[in-house]
Design a protein around this motif. Structure first.
Motif, PDB file in Angstrom:
ATOM      1  N   THR A   7     -27.641  36.561  -9.537  1.00 47.35           N
ATOM      2  CA  THR A   7     -27.437  37.880  -9.907  1.00 47.35           C
ATOM      3  C   THR A   7     -26.099  38.553 -10.256  1.00 47.35           C
ATOM      4  O   THR A   7     -26.584  39.163 -11.335  1.00 47.35           O
ATOM      5  CB  THR A   7     -28.422  38.510  -9.476  1.00 47.35           C
ATOM      6  OG1 THR A   7     -30.139  37.565  -9.248  1.00 47.35           O
ATOM      7  CG2 THR A   7     -28.916  39.466 -10.137  1.00 47.35           C
ATOM      8  N   PHE A   8     -25.481  38.592  -9.374  1.00 43.43           N
ATOM      9  CA  PHE A   8     -24.258  39.765  -8.835  1.00 43.43           C
ATOM     10  C   PHE A   8     -23.185  39.803  -9.393  1.00 43.43           C
ATOM     11  O   PHE A   8     -22.753  40.070  -9.807  1.00 43.43           O
ATOM     12  CB  PHE A   8     -24.386  40.563  -7.759  1.00 43.43           C
ATOM     13  CG  PHE A   8     -25.143  41.287  -7.391  1.00 43.43           C
ATOM     14  CD1 PHE A   8     -26.623  42.621  -7.406  1.00 43.43           C
ATOM     15  CD2 PHE A   8     -26.270  40.509  -5.943  1.00 43.43           C
ATOM     16  CE1 PHE A   8     -27.434  42.848  -7.670  1.00 43.43           C
ATOM     17  CE2 PHE A   8     -27.531  41.059  -5.748  1.00 43.43           C
ATOM     18  CZ  PHE A   8     -27.946  42.445  -6.288  1.00 43.43           C
ATOM     19  N   PHE A   9     -23.441  38.242  -9.976  1.00 43.78           N
ATOM     20  CA  PHE A   9     -22.095  37.578 -10.619  1.00 43.78           C
ATOM     21  C   PHE A   9     -22.197  37.307 -12.230  1.00 43.78           C
ATOM     22  O   PHE A   9     -21.253  37.074 -13.019  1.00 43.78           O
ATOM     23  CB  PHE A   9     -22.248  36.634 -10.583  1.00 43.78           C
ATOM     24  CG  PHE A   9     -21.331  36.137  -8.721  1.00 43.78           C
ATOM     25  CD1 PHE A   9     -20.241  36.726  -8.126  1.00 43.78           C
ATOM     26  CD2 PHE A   9     -22.797  35.741  -7.621  1.00 43.78           C
ATOM     27  CE1 PHE A   9     -19.438  36.432  -7.031  1.00 43.78           C
ATOM     28  CE2 PHE A   9     -21.608  36.229  -6.525  1.00 43.78           C
ATOM     29  CZ  PHE A   9     -20.928  36.656  -6.564  1.00 43.78           C
ATOM     30  N   ARG A  10     -23.248  37.873 -12.875  1.00 44.65           N
ATOM     31  CA  ARG A  10     -23.695  37.491 -14.201  1.00 44.65           C
ATOM     32  C   ARG A  10     -23.379  38.523 -14.409  1.00 44.65           C
ATOM     33  O   ARG A  10     -22.867  40.100 -14.667  1.00 44.65           O
ATOM     34  CB  ARG A  10     -25.551  37.916 -14.355  1.00 44.65           C
ATOM     35  CG  ARG A  10     -26.471  36.230 -13.983  1.00 44.65           C
ATOM     36  CD  ARG A  10     -27.430  36.928 -14.006  1.00 44.65           C
ATOM     37  NE  ARG A  10     -27.656  36.942 -15.561  1.00 44.65           N
ATOM     38  CZ  ARG A  10     -28.376  35.821 -16.520  1.00 44.65           C
ATOM     39  NH1 ARG A  10     -28.010  34.581 -16.565  1.00 44.65           N
ATOM     40  NH2 ARG A  10     -28.478  36.152 -17.907  1.00 44.65           N
ATOM     41  N   ASP A  11     -22.288  38.333 -16.210  1.00 46.38           N
ATOM     42  CA  ASP A  11     -21.830  39.332 -16.898  1.00 46.38           C
ATOM     43  C   ASP A  11     -22.803  40.364 -17.938  1.00 46.38           C
ATOM     44  O   ASP A  11     -22.330  41.325 -18.846  1.00 46.38           O
ATOM     45  CB  ASP A  11     -20.946  38.363 -17.997  1.00 46.38           C
ATOM     46  CG  ASP A  11     -21.631  38.213 -18.699  1.00 46.38           C
ATOM     47  OD1 ASP A  11     -22.902  37.546 -19.423  1.00 46.38           O
ATOM     48  OD2 ASP A  11     -20.962  37.882 -20.584  1.00 46.38           O
TER      49      ASP A  11
END
Length: 179
Positions: free
Chosen positions: A70-74
């Motif tokens: 989730t927090f690594f998505r662009d």
């Protein structure tokens, strides 16, 4: 909104057995290989494959984890509604291991790019492969291709591929839905 069945439960089972056999061909006893289901929907496919490898094919050393990207998505901060995080569960070392990412649908490739970034928090794998149930091959934004694929689907931009798992949705089926 129209809906077409792409895969039935029986067809999914046949594909999963083929994918399990391909994994065994390439990774033998899984001593140096780990399976990582990409949250949220790749988890169900990864769980099912790990179970098949253990129960149906007698592979004892299957290590299975789940990775939240989730927090690594662009696109993390681009949507109107906030994204909900899932749980990452990786209780083994991935350093110098062969990692097989598992996801249900490969669409633009952005989820896989996020997974490549997220997995670095756990060490440096020796090799990374990708297994997907559905490969939407004409919709990539990034040059990412699966090493193992269940079925290729040619869907246009106003169509969605929905994978249902009986563990979550009450049935095993893959649908092509016209928006």
């Amino acid at each position: 909104m129209s809906q077409k069945v792409l895969l039935t439960a029986k067809e999914i089972d046949i594909i999963l057995n083929r994918l399990a056999c391909q994994l065994i061909e390439n990774h033998n006893n899984f001593n140096n290989t780990v399976l990582i289901g990409i949250q949220p929907r790749g988890k169900y496919l990864a769980d099912r494959l790990a179970s098949m490898l253990k129960v149906d094919y007698g592979i004892e050393n299957v290590q299975l984890g789940h990775l939240d990207i989730t927090f690594f998505r662009d696109d993390f901060r681009r949507g109107d509604k906030p994204l909900e995080a899932n749980k990452t569960h990786i209780d083994f070392i991935i350093e110098d291991k062969n990692v097989v990412f598992i996801d249900d649908v490969l669409y633009t490739g952005r989820s896989i790019r996020a997974a490549l970034t997220a997995i670095q928090s756990f060490g440096r794998p020796k090799h990374i492969e990708l297994l997907t149930l559905i490969d939407r091959r004409f919709s990539r934004h990034l040059p990412i291709q699966p090493d193992y694929r269940g079925r290729q689907v040619d869907a246009i931009s106003n169509e969605r591929v929905i994978v249902n798992w009986k563990e979550n949705d009450g049935e095993d089926a893959v649908y092509l839905i016209n928006k």
